[in-house]
Design an enzyme around this catalytic site. Structure first.
Site, short mmCIF file in Angstrom:
data_model
loop_
_atom_site.label_atom_id
_atom_site.label_comp_id
_atom_site.label_asym_id
_atom_site.label_seq_id
_atom_site.Cartn_x
_atom_site.Cartn_y
_atom_site.Cartn_z
N LYS A 144 34.35 27.55 99.71
CA LYS A 144 34.85 28.04 101.27
C LYS A 144 33.56 27.73 102.03
O LYS A 144 32.52 27.20 101.87
CB LYS A 144 34.96 29.40 101.15
C1 LIG Z 1 44.87 29.77 101.96
C2 LIG Z 1 44.06 30.77 100.90
N1 LIG Z 1 44.42 31.98 100.85
C3 LIG Z 1 43.79 32.79 99.87
C4 LIG Z 1 42.87 32.51 99.15
C5 LIG Z 1 42.13 33.29 97.98
O1 LIG Z 1 40.92 33.30 98.07
P1 LIG Z 1 40.23 33.62 96.77
O2 LIG Z 1 40.01 32.38 95.87
O3 LIG Z 1 38.90 34.24 97.26
O4 LIG Z 1 41.06 34.60 96.05
C6 LIG Z 1 42.39 30.89 99.19
C7 LIG Z 1 41.39 30.08 98.45
O5 LIG Z 1 40.94 30.41 97.49
C8 LIG Z 1 43.01 30.16 100.12
O6 LIG Z 1 42.95 28.91 100.27
#
Ligand SMILES: Cc1ncc(COP(=O)(O)O)c(C=O)c1O
Length: 427
Positions: free
Chosen positions: A204
């Site tokens: 990210k």
């Molecule tokens: C659109 C979106 N929502 C939620 C997430 C969830 O984040 P995490 O990977 O930190 O759980 C991500 C990415 O990983 C994402 O791209």
């Protein structure tokens, strides 16, 4: 001697030159704050709040940020805080990564998928309103929450989505996991809705190795989220519970990385925008490829987390005759963990052969080029889910792909990537 190129990945973690991440992590060890609380967590939350609360014109908001173990956990806790319970419905953008919708199912609630508008590729406000009214008519209840997603960092139409949400009094959970630092009307995404989701996964805008946060509109919501994130304990000398809680707080070690990363956030955002502008310039004369640009409307200010583009269906790409001949053996998209083996290399909804051929061609050139997210309403796991569809996300899924845009991508890389795309096209 020609030096061998390293693979150019979509977006890799990139630490500050001063090594502040290691300094804060070391501090956590030196002071024995190796727990999911402590000075790094507090300082990271403060720094995130300062960032989220500062509008482009210098005016200030008063939101609170709670650090969590993942963006997925942030979606989950936001749903709980919005009162989503078993049997409820939640409107969620279909064109997204699965973490926007999966937590709805953790609660026994049902996602109602909303298709996208052409311009932003994000939740179509008109379809959203249609869905809200239709669900009320069919079930007697309004959906319990609305989750728009900043796909690849592109802002959704915050004004229209918020107006509809307010009209029907439905809380909005903005999934800005990919949109950290994107703005609409000068205001950071995630500060419009009742909650805003951030992710600090390794790929990210900034990372804590893994982690996430919830932007909350007020202290009461922040406390409620924090309570659920720490097993929901009542105030007794022993552990007493009146509600189900979770172990979702961020580690003080990870928060140390986050503190350091906040010092490079602005530079990362600027770099992603620079890379996007260069792609737009260099691909201008490649008529078969169309970069996903932000609307010319000045309210939109995307972070361009990844550069997304589409490929005309009639274009022929080298090696296209071999597309989908073999089932994939490893996960596409880096550290995606274990994938379940499949017998058949194709599904009834997949990127066009030329897009798959471009992915393989670029991989052989050491460039990671990934399909866009497959819409959730086309995922087998959601076969029974209700969806309000206009064909946009499915159409983009067939022709879309993502190109590297992270902090390690140099101008030279972008030139190389564009040259590879040109070479891949059979003329
Ligand atoms: C659109 C979106 N929502 C939620 C997430 C969830 O984040 P995490 O990977 O930190 O759980 C991500 C990415 O990983 C994402 O791209």
């Amino acid at each position: 001697m020609v030096e061998e190129r390293n693979t150019i990945y979509l977006c890799l973690a990139h630490m500050s030159e001063a090594g502040l991440e290691q300094k804060y992590v070391k501090e956590a060890f030196d002071t024995n704050w190796v727990v999911p609380m402590g000075p790094n967590v507090n300082a990271f939350e403060q720094s995130l709040s300062d960032f989220a609360n500062t509008n482009s014109d210098g005016s200030k908001l008063d939101h609170r940020v709670v650090c969590l173990s993942a963006g997925t956990a942030a979606v989950h806790l936001a749903l709980i805080a919005c009162g989503v319970k078993s049997g409820d419905e939640v409107c969620v953008q279909s064109f997204t990564f699965c973490a926007s919708s999966h937590p709805i199912t953790y609660l026994g609630a049902r996602p109602v998928f909303i298709d996208s508008e052409c311009e932003t590729w994000n939740m179509d406000p008109e379809l959203l309103e249609k869905a809200i009214l239709d669900r009320k008519e069919k079930t007697g209840k309004y959906p319990k929450a609305i989750i728009p997603v900043a796909l690849y960092g592109m802002p959704y139409d915050c004004e229209k989505i918020m107006a509809i949400a307010n009209k029907y009094n439905i809380p909005v959970i903005e999934d800005a996991a990919e949109g950290m630092g994107s703005r609409f009307n000068g205001r950071v995404l995630g500060t419009f809705g009742r909650f805003g989701v951030l992710s600090f996964n390794g790929n990210k805008m900034i990372t804590t190795s893994g982690g996430g946060a919830l932007i909350c509109q007020n202290g009461e919501d922040a406390n409620n989220v924090m309570w659920h994130a720490t097993q929901a304990r009542d105030a007794y000398p022993y552990y007493q519970h009146t509600e189900i809680g979770y172990n979702y707080r961020m580690s003080n070690v990870c928060a140390g990385i986050g503190r350091g990363q906040m010092t490079v956030l602005d530079a990362h955002i600027a770099h992603h925008k620079h890379v996007q502008a260069l792609y737009e310039e260099l691909l201008e004369d490649v008529s078969e490829v169309h970069i996903h640009k932000q609307p010319s409307d000045s309210r939109y200010d995307a972070n361009f987390w990844l550069c997304a583009a589409t490929l005309d269906p009639e274009v022929k790409i080298q090696g296209q005759e071999n597309a989908y001949k073999e089932a994939i053996k490893t996960a596409v998209g880096g550290a995606a963990g274990v994938i379940k083996a499949v017998d058949c290399a194709t599904t009834d909804c997949q990127p066009n052969d030329n897009v798959e051929a471009l992915r393989v061609f670029m991989l052989n050139k050491k460039v990671e080029c990934r399909p866009v997210w497959k819409p959730m309403h086309k995922q087998p796991v959601y076969a029974d889910a209700v969806a309000y569809i206009n064909g946009v996300s499915e159409e983009i899924f067939k022709v879309g792909f993502c190109l590297p845009a992270g902090p390690y991508v140099t101008d030279d890389d972008v030139h190389y990537i564009v040259d590879c795309i040109k070479e891949a096209i059979v003329r």
